[in-house]
Design an enzyme around this catalytic site. Structure first.
Site, mmCIF file in Angstrom:
data_model
loop_
_atom_site.group_PDB
_atom_site.id
_atom_site.type_symbol
_atom_site.label_atom_id
_atom_site.label_comp_id
_atom_site.label_asym_id
_atom_site.label_seq_id
_atom_site.Cartn_x
_atom_site.Cartn_y
_atom_site.Cartn_z
ATOM 1 N N HIS A 1 -0.867 7.114 -12.059
ATOM 2 C CA HIS A 1 -1.040 8.480 -12.553
ATOM 3 C C HIS A 1 -1.598 8.314 -13.950
ATOM 4 O O HIS A 1 -2.179 7.311 -14.276
ATOM 5 C CB HIS A 1 0.313 9.177 -12.652
ATOM 6 C CG HIS A 1 0.929 9.507 -11.356
ATOM 7 N ND1 HIS A 1 0.458 10.498 -10.554
ATOM 8 C CD2 HIS A 1 2.021 9.011 -10.744
ATOM 9 C CE1 HIS A 1 1.244 10.591 -9.490
ATOM 10 N NE2 HIS A 1 2.198 9.696 -9.572
ATOM 11 N N CYS B 1 -0.502 7.834 -5.807
ATOM 12 C CA CYS B 1 0.960 7.786 -5.692
ATOM 13 C C CYS B 1 1.486 8.388 -4.381
ATOM 14 O O CYS B 1 1.364 7.756 -3.347
ATOM 15 C CB CYS B 1 1.604 8.419 -6.913
ATOM 16 S SG CYS B 1 3.315 7.878 -7.102
HETATM 17 N N1 GLN Z 1 7.779 10.530 -3.910
HETATM 18 C C1 GLN Z 1 7.204 9.279 -4.115
HETATM 19 C C2 GLN Z 1 8.133 8.232 -4.686
HETATM 20 O O1 GLN Z 1 8.977 8.525 -5.499
HETATM 21 C C3 GLN Z 1 5.951 9.440 -4.972
HETATM 22 C C4 GLN Z 1 6.210 10.017 -6.315
HETATM 23 C C5 GLN Z 1 4.954 10.301 -7.089
HETATM 24 O O2 GLN Z 1 3.925 10.749 -6.556
HETATM 25 N N2 GLN Z 1 5.039 10.080 -8.384
HETATM 26 O O3 GLN Z 1 8.042 7.096 -4.300
#
Ligand code: GLN
Length: 246
Positions: free
Chosen positions: A200, A99
């Site tokens: 995730h 992510c």
């Molecule tokens: N900050 C990033 C987004 O919202 C990744 C978020 C995350 O790792 N869940 O796109």
């Protein structure tokens, strides 16, 4: 070369900043699956400003993070750790980015007026969208061995949309959920042993077979790993698939 006698050496990048949604659980699963087989396991951390030894680990892990924390890490990745990560990738080390970490693997991450540098390991860009976040259970099909499709199931929650370029290969095909950008049907990226994904989950406890693939690949073992009693892991995987509607 990997340190076979010492087992699997993992380096977690920014474990205090890039660790949302069970990234610690992913590392713990790798540790347990090594321990249960009598394979040694060590984990080291490399945070902001720390130099990175390209030969210091068999598997480098970058977890998820909020935009705010990603800004700090993006600059550090580009300025302090870029060369080492490229060296590690070139010698075949596994680099797994989830992510927020995945969003920093490519050329850039555009956040409104600001463009964060990527570490340039793969051909992709990520753009923060004002559209609703892409959230939900997700299932993808990946082909880690040619011709052998397998399912990974997890959870995604990202505002950024990732677009992979012509030089990059998607990690998987979206079966359920949004994937890289909610439109092109691709999920993640793979270039050799460099892997990026929005899953995730926790990713690895729900997909123990993938954890084993990572261990085997990082250790460069040709022989398969000893099978484990995976009834609970199998149930977690089945539940994640069901949750995604598969
Ligand atoms: N900050 C990033 C987004 O919202 C990744 C978020 C995350 O790792 N869940 O796109």
């Amino acid at each position: 070369m990997p340190d076979r006698s010492g087992g699997l050496r993992v380096c977690a990048l920014y474990p205090d900043l890039m660790n949302i949604y069970a990234d610690r659980g992913n590392l713990l699963l790798l540790e347990r699956r090594c321990q249960w087989r009598g394979i040694g396991f060590t984990v080291t951390a490399s945070g902001l400003g720390d130099p990175l030894d390209p030969d210091g680990a068999d598997l480098f892990y970058i977890g998820g993070g909020q935009d705010r924390d990603q800004k700090l890490c993006a600059l550090d990745l580009a300025e302090v750790k870029r060369d080492a990560l490229h060296e590690a990738a070139a010698r075949g080390a596994v680099i797994l980015a989830v992510c927020g970490g995945y969003q920093l693997l490519g050329h850039s991450y555009e956040l409104g007026e600001e463009t964060l540098p990527g570490v340039g390991l793969v051909d992709l860009v990520t753009v923060r969208s004002d559209e609703p976040r892409l959230i939900g259970n997700v299932a993808i099909e990946v082909e880690l061995e040619p011709g052998v499709g397998r399912v990974l199931a997890g959870f995604e929650n990202h505002g950024g949309r990732t677009h992979i370029g012509p030089d990059a290969i998607p990690f998987g095909r979206v079966l359920r959920g949004h994937g890289n950008n909610g439109t092109d049907g691709y999920e993640g990226v793979r270039q050799g042993n460099v892997l990026g994904t929005y899953l995730h989950g926790p990713l690895l406890p729900k997909n123990a077979w993938f954890a084993d693939w990572l261990i085997q690949t990082a250790l460069r073992r040709s022989e398969p790993l000893e099978p484990l009693d995976d009834r609970l892991e199998g149930a977690a995987h089945a539940e994640a698939r069901r949750a995604a509607g598969l």
